[in-house]
Design an enzyme around this catalytic site. Structure first.
Site, PDB file in Angstrom:
ATOM      1  N   CYS A 132     -36.278 -18.592  -5.250  1.00  0.00           N
ATOM      2  CA  CYS A 132     -35.450 -19.793  -5.433  1.00  0.00           C
ATOM      3  C   CYS A 132     -35.542 -20.758  -4.254  1.00  0.00           C
ATOM      4  CB  CYS A 132     -33.998 -19.406  -5.671  1.00  0.00           C
ATOM      5  SG  CYS A 132     -33.769 -18.646  -7.276  1.00  0.00           S
ATOM      6  N   ASN A 192     -29.665 -22.043 -13.658  1.00  0.00           N
ATOM      7  CA  ASN A 192     -30.506 -21.870 -12.469  1.00  0.00           C
ATOM      8  C   ASN A 192     -31.975 -21.985 -12.882  1.00  0.00           C
ATOM      9  OD1 ASN A 192     -31.927 -20.974 -10.254  1.00  0.00           O
ATOM     10  ND2 ASN A 192     -30.652 -19.170  -9.886  1.00  0.00           N
ATOM     11  N   HIS A 235     -29.092 -25.515  -3.947  1.00  0.00           N
ATOM     12  CA  HIS A 235     -29.686 -24.726  -5.026  1.00  0.00           C
ATOM     13  C   HIS A 235     -28.590 -24.409  -6.042  1.00  0.00           C
ATOM     14  CE1 HIS A 235     -31.925 -21.886  -7.261  1.00  0.00           C
ATOM     15  NE2 HIS A 235     -31.280 -20.818  -6.820  1.00  0.00           N
TER      16      HIS A 235
HETATM   17  O1  UT7 Z   1     -30.930 -18.002  -7.400  1.00  0.00           O
HETATM   18  C1  UT7 Z   1     -31.224 -16.811  -6.740  1.00  0.00           C
HETATM   19  C2  UT7 Z   1     -30.048 -16.270  -6.069  1.00  0.00           C
HETATM   20  N1  UT7 Z   1     -29.112 -15.760  -7.023  1.00  0.00           N
HETATM   21  C3  UT7 Z   1     -27.832 -15.936  -6.845  1.00  0.00           C
HETATM   22  O2  UT7 Z   1     -27.415 -16.581  -5.910  1.00  0.00           O
HETATM   23  C4  UT7 Z   1     -26.888 -15.259  -7.818  1.00  0.00           C
HETATM   24  C5  UT7 Z   1     -25.757 -14.606  -7.080  1.00  0.00           C
HETATM   25  N2  UT7 Z   1     -24.881 -13.845  -7.940  1.00  0.00           N
HETATM   26  C6  UT7 Z   1     -24.033 -14.415  -8.832  1.00  0.00           C
HETATM   27  O3  UT7 Z   1     -24.057 -15.602  -9.029  1.00  0.00           O
HETATM   28  C7  UT7 Z   1     -23.007 -13.540  -9.493  1.00  0.00           C
HETATM   29  O4  UT7 Z   1     -23.004 -12.286  -8.882  1.00  0.00           O
HETATM   30  C8  UT7 Z   1     -23.200 -13.362 -11.023  1.00  0.00           C
HETATM   31  C9  UT7 Z   1     -22.906 -14.648 -11.739  1.00  0.00           C
HETATM   32  C10 UT7 Z   1     -24.629 -12.904 -11.300  1.00  0.00           C
HETATM   33  C11 UT7 Z   1     -22.210 -12.302 -11.527  1.00  0.00           C
HETATM   34  O5  UT7 Z   1     -20.892 -12.660 -11.173  1.00  0.00           O
HETATM   35  P1  UT7 Z   1     -19.926 -11.649 -10.433  1.00  0.00           P
HETATM   36  O6  UT7 Z   1     -18.647 -12.319 -10.267  1.00  0.00           O
HETATM   37  O7  UT7 Z   1     -20.629 -11.168  -9.190  1.00  0.00           O
HETATM   38  O8  UT7 Z   1     -19.806 -10.507 -11.480  1.00  0.00           O
HETATM   39  P2  UT7 Z   1     -20.108  -8.956 -11.318  1.00  0.00           P
HETATM   40  O9  UT7 Z   1     -21.569  -8.695 -11.423  1.00  0.00           O
HETATM   41  O10 UT7 Z   1     -19.378  -8.441 -10.113  1.00  0.00           O
HETATM   42  O11 UT7 Z   1     -19.388  -8.414 -12.613  1.00  0.00           O
HETATM   43  C12 UT7 Z   1     -17.953  -8.506 -12.810  1.00  0.00           C
HETATM   44  C13 UT7 Z   1     -17.623  -7.965 -14.176  1.00  0.00           C
HETATM   45  C14 UT7 Z   1     -18.279  -6.616 -14.457  1.00  0.00           C
HETATM   46  O12 UT7 Z   1     -17.378  -5.850 -15.234  1.00  0.00           O
HETATM   47  P3  UT7 Z   1     -16.467  -4.713 -14.523  1.00  0.00           P
HETATM   48  O13 UT7 Z   1     -17.436  -3.784 -13.879  1.00  0.00           O
HETATM   49  O14 UT7 Z   1     -15.611  -5.447 -13.549  1.00  0.00           O
HETATM   50  O15 UT7 Z   1     -15.727  -4.150 -15.706  1.00  0.00           O
HETATM   51  C15 UT7 Z   1     -19.489  -6.962 -15.284  1.00  0.00           C
HETATM   52  O16 UT7 Z   1     -19.895  -5.912 -16.114  1.00  0.00           O
HETATM   53  O17 UT7 Z   1     -18.115  -8.854 -15.200  1.00  0.00           O
HETATM   54  C16 UT7 Z   1     -18.973  -8.135 -16.097  1.00  0.00           C
HETATM   55  N3  UT7 Z   1     -20.054  -9.020 -16.521  1.00  0.00           N
HETATM   56  C17 UT7 Z   1     -19.947  -9.859 -17.558  1.00  0.00           C
HETATM   57  N4  UT7 Z   1     -18.947 -10.101 -18.421  1.00  0.00           N
HETATM   58  C18 UT7 Z   1     -19.170 -11.035 -19.371  1.00  0.00           C
HETATM   59  C19 UT7 Z   1     -21.278  -9.182 -15.956  1.00  0.00           C
HETATM   60  N5  UT7 Z   1     -21.972 -10.119 -16.621  1.00  0.00           N
HETATM   61  C20 UT7 Z   1     -21.181 -10.542 -17.617  1.00  0.00           C
HETATM   62  C21 UT7 Z   1     -21.348 -11.506 -18.637  1.00  0.00           C
HETATM   63  N6  UT7 Z   1     -20.308 -11.720 -19.487  1.00  0.00           N
HETATM   64  N7  UT7 Z   1     -22.476 -12.229 -18.790  1.00  0.00           N
END
Ligand code: UT7
Length: 332
Positions: free
Chosen positions: A116, A286, A256
């Site tokens: 990225c 993204n 970004h």
């Molecule tokens: O461009 C390259 C660099 N990349 C980035 O900068 C991305 C950085 N990361 C992020 O932007 C975020 O971590 C994400 C958007 C990918 C995920 O958000 P998050 O707030 O970190 O969510 P998480 O992975 O901690 O998941 C929280 C909860 C989980 O459920 P539990 O374990 O709390 O029950 C996931 O299973 O949300 C759940 N979850 C979803 N729920 C609905 C994960 N993905 C989804 C989804 N829809 N699509």
């Protein structure tokens, strides 16, 4: 003779027509619009659907848009750098094909791969060629067909990425406009957290890698988020400090577009109000190497000669950094 700086003198952009909305994704994986909007800021993304078209197609459209808008003769271009994480194919350099297709017959070209951060690192590279005095027109394109490496059954990644391309032209400037400073960083600690396991030299493609879905992007979102939030904010603050810039002095942050929460944290650290932050993550998601130039393309009409602009990115590897540029023209 005054010092040569590398100024952006034209921009262009392209996104494919097909719109993949959060509502459509709700029918594909276990997710919902509210979760996606509050956790990422994304409402829809564009997908290149037509078979047989790859990243080069997106790059060519963005480059043609730039050439047309700026009335640039492609024969005058000395060099084409294609920043991408999704080249058309291994070995045959995608940028070379793009250069030929747009009529840049006097240019040489190569691909620059830094996840990225590809476009940000490409800005640094393009600027050095211009500052050397040897090259007069360097076309930098950021393009990615992310849909080619995304598993649309994996809700952790398929809601995030989209396809698109943006292009900028760098030319020498003797009035002090253009790239002023940069602060680029990398750290191999990121390798396990954002990657594609197969298809490279460690694990070449096989029937097994396909069956195991190892050709798709894997992201440990939570870990990447933590690194991205602190590192993008840190390098943005650092470049301001180093150049004696306060929040008042910065006209625009071009971040970004990975997650609206990461963008907000960076803007807060820089003391910037929301209206100085370029945002299009809601429309495109993204787009990896295309996020920064697509922002410039969307906001071009609002930019004024002399504006202080800070670019910031974070990506796989890990790779990240910031770059300070003075805008060189009024587009109205
Ligand atoms: O461009 C390259 C660099 N990349 C980035 O900068 C991305 C950085 N990361 C992020 O932007 C975020 O971590 C994400 C958007 C990918 C995920 O958000 P998050 O707030 O970190 O969510 P998480 O992975 O901690 O998941 C929280 C909860 C989980 O459920 P539990 O374990 O709390 O029950 C996931 O299973 O949300 C759940 N979850 C979803 N729920 C609905 C994960 N993905 C989804 C989804 N829809 N699509």
């Amino acid at each position: 003779m005054s010092k040569i700086t590398a100024a952006i003198t034209a921009v262009g952009g392209y996104v494919p027509e097909y719109v993949l909305t959060n509502q459509i994704l709700e029918t594909m994986v276990d997710t919902n619009d509210e979760w996606i909007v509050t956790r990422t800021g994304i409402r829809e993304r564009r997908i290149l659907k037509e078979e047989g078209k790859g990243t080069s197609y997106l790059a060519i459209q963005a480059a043609k848009d730039l050439l047309e808008k700026s009335n640039t003769d492609p024969k005058d271009i000395d060099m084409v750098i294609l920043a991408t994480a999704t080249p058309d194919m291994p070995v045959a350099v995608t940028g070379v094909y793009v250069a030929s297709e747009i009529g840049a017959v006097n240019a040489f070209s190569y691909d620059l791969i830094a996840a990225c951060s590809s476009f940000l690192f490409g800005m640094s590279t393009a600027a050095k060629y211009i500052e050397s005095g040897r090259y007069k027109k360097v076309l930098l394109i950021g393009a990615d067909k992310m849909s080619s490496i995304i598993d649309y059954e994996d809700r952790a990644t398929c809601i995030i990425f989209g396809d698109g391309a943006g292009a900028v032209l760098f030319e020498p400037n003797e009035e002090g406009f253009g790239v002023q400073d940069e602060f680029l960083r990398t750290d191999g600690v990121g390798r396990p957290h954002l990657k594609i396991d197969a298809g490279g030299s460690i694990l070449p493609a096989s029937a097994e890698t396909v069956a195991n879905k190892q050709h798709y992007v894997f992201q440990d979102g939570r870990t990447v988020f933590k690194f991205a939030v602190s590192n993008m904010a840190e390098v943005s603050e650092k470049i301001m400090e180093r150049n004696g810039l306060s929040g008042d002095d910065v006209h625009w942050l071009v971040p970004h577009q990975a997650n609206k929460r990461i963008i907000d944290a960076t803007a807060n650290r820089m003391n910037l109000p929301e209206e100085k932050v370029m945002i299009n993550i809601d429309k495109y998601g993204n787009t990896t190497s295309a996020t920064l130039p697509l922002c410039l393309n969307d906001y071009e009409k609002q930019l004024k000669k002399g504006d202080n602009i800070v670019f910031a990115a974070f990506g796989g590897g890990f790779t990240w950094g910031s770059l300070y540029l003075k805008w060189a023209y009024n587009s109205n």
